[in-house]
Enzyme design. Sequence first.
Site, PDB file in Angstrom:
ATOM      1  CE1 TYR A  14      -4.049   1.651  -0.219  1.00  0.00           C
ATOM      2  CE2 TYR A  14      -3.518   2.656   1.900  1.00  0.00           C
ATOM      3  CZ  TYR A  14      -4.314   2.582   0.771  1.00  0.00           C
ATOM      4  OH  TYR A  14      -5.376   3.434   0.646  1.00  0.00           O
ATOM      5  CE  LYS A  47     -20.647 -20.815 -15.296  1.00  0.00           C
ATOM      6  NZ  LYS A  47     -21.883 -20.641 -16.057  1.00  0.00           N
TER       7      LYS A  47
END
Length: 768
Positions: free
Chosen positions: A40, A95
């Site tokens: 970060y 899925k």
Amino acid sequence: MSKSSRRREALVYHAKPNPGKIKVVPTKKYATQRDLALAYSPGVAEPCLEIAKEVNNVYKYTAKGNLVAVITNGTAVLGLGNIGPEASKPVMEGKGLLFKIFADIDVFDIEIGTENIEEFIATVKNIAPTFGGINLEDIKAPEAFEIERRLKEELDIPVMHDDQHGTAIISSAALLNALEIAEKEISKVKVVVSGAGSAAMACISLYEKLGVKSSNIIMFDVNGVLHKERTDLTEKQMYFATKKQYKNLAEALVGADVFLGLSVGNIVSARMLQSMAKNPVVFALANPTPEVDYEIAINAREDIIMATGRSDNPNQVNNVLGFPFIFRGALDVRATKINEEMKMAAVKALAQLAKEPVPEQVNIAYGETRLTFGKDYIIPKPFDPRLIAELPPAVAKAAHESGVAKEPIEDFDKYKEELLKRLGSDNKLVRLLLNRARLNPKRVVYTEADQLDVLKAAQISYEEGIAIPILLGRRDVIEQLKQEIEFDADVLIIDPKSDEEAERLERYAEVYWKQRKRKGISLFSAQKRMRERNYFAAMMVNEGDADALISGYSQSYPMVVKPMLEVIGMAPGASRIATANVMMTERGPLFLSDTSINIDPTSRDLSRIALMTSQIVKMFGVEPVMAMISYSNFGSSKHEQASKVTEAVAFIHKNYPDLIVDGELQTDFALNSEMLQDVFPFSKLAGKKVNTLVFPNLDSANITYKLLKELNKAESIGPIMMGMKKPVHVLQLDASVDEIVNMTAIAVVDSQQKEKWRNEKEVKMNQI
């Protein structure tokens, strides 16, 4: 399983231990302040600036290139209809799970709260920069057609509505092969279709591109045949509308060559099939109930070539054969779209794969002696490991040749190797194991059926068709527990101490006494021992009243093994028993021996353990590549603990030269093929991926397997008993329900294998 029990189990599965089926995990180090400063602020600014300079750098510095969005508005979910975006989320997560386990593609599922086409399209376009591809799912027709068309035109990443194109691609491959077997020209066949929704329209559009003439297509929807005079048809449906009126489906099927069903179950009769042309091709794809039952169809006529959407019938048309691998190929060349050329490449690659020799692993998984191209094998099986290496390259090549690939692949051999490595992180071996057990379930005795976890495992094994349970224990306790978990099947319960088992107990005691009377066992002590469940269960298997047994959930390993050796004994020719564990690791399945029995085996013992382990590995359909482990490498230590491994390897090399085994080796060299190749290029393991480790003693094997299990959370199957005359398998203390189910499948497959060997031996004896 009762409806309420299935409902509860499904809800618990999705809710525990954490809600949902997918999660995000870090792919970079994050342990130190330095790591976090790179992940970060301030380090993250550098890739941001590089992407700002050149937007395509987003593929270099972020996960975009392996990230697909599975997007729906929940208007046409499975067989549930328009249930809304929130209710569709479990399906979309499912899925995502399939994308991950079959092609190692990461997924964010996104459920959009609108049925307005423009709002839906705008939402997808606005979030598209996050993703490398878009999989549209469960959107009702005709909106699905317009949404997909617009997004394909307006986005520069692959977009596919799998409900349409997945089924179309798989069934097209099946159609090509079926017509080849039927010896029919695709341009001349008459095709009748039941269903005119998005999937049916996509199928028939692709069939036309393969050569089926639109004039030879007759389609039906709920209102009857699609004909030119109807005013309720979409533009696509009108294209395939016929000028001729048909009263019903039965009339249209007379003389037809192909039937495609994407509608509802049980609408085609045997008589209707008998009216079709010679060698008819019937794709009854309604799920879970096909338009015509498979058994009815094959009994109606011998020349039929049949496919369904069900896994328990040959020729399953399953979308998982397509979408993971199509997106894999598209992502890997940074395709701007999934075009007709890429879909056609997938069709042809699938069709061709069915004609290639089938790996033994697939034959074993489906209980076949040898799957070969023909009426019952026109498309590959979903568990075929070759799919990942064949379909993505075909799709990637087509993307390049059609001009939509931004990063074409230069070395396809290397690309195939990289694809195969992606298979290592899932549990295909477990699915193969369970599938094989279902093909011929056996009677399995559970000696501790009055333990809740054991009984739950027996219930799952019964309901999944893995085994026929025989429950040992106190009848009142078992029946109460059965009621609590809604296990209402009528399965055999036996309490060896009950009066109703007195006759059987006496018979077993007599047999055991005759076996052991010259080894200090009296008839009275034999009778006493038969009241113990492990002795009783072992005798059930020994006498053919059961096929296999599972024990050890609440007892120490030696307590369970002793009765098994006394009653059943070792297999003919075996001089040693041992155990192996299969660890489901990120690099793939890893077989470890001996994890439970032999404390300090001799060199000859080690060679026997290695040979028995190789048979276990082959039983799973895997070719054994075995490293004999030590603290030294190829004679670097002369200590007896190292030299006994050297001697064991020498024995195997001399007497079993075809077996891929080498050592002694340190574990890091065994598992790091590049390091092994560099330092020990002479080894039989050089350049190969080791899948089996044989340890020099029980300490090292048991510690290793339990470390892997606890620290890496690797799923374990085992310990698998080797060298026993009959299928006997002993659990680890407090094994989980899943582990007991897996061991049940092992016991069933072991029984199948031993039965096969007995039958082969009898055939040979009869021939003599």
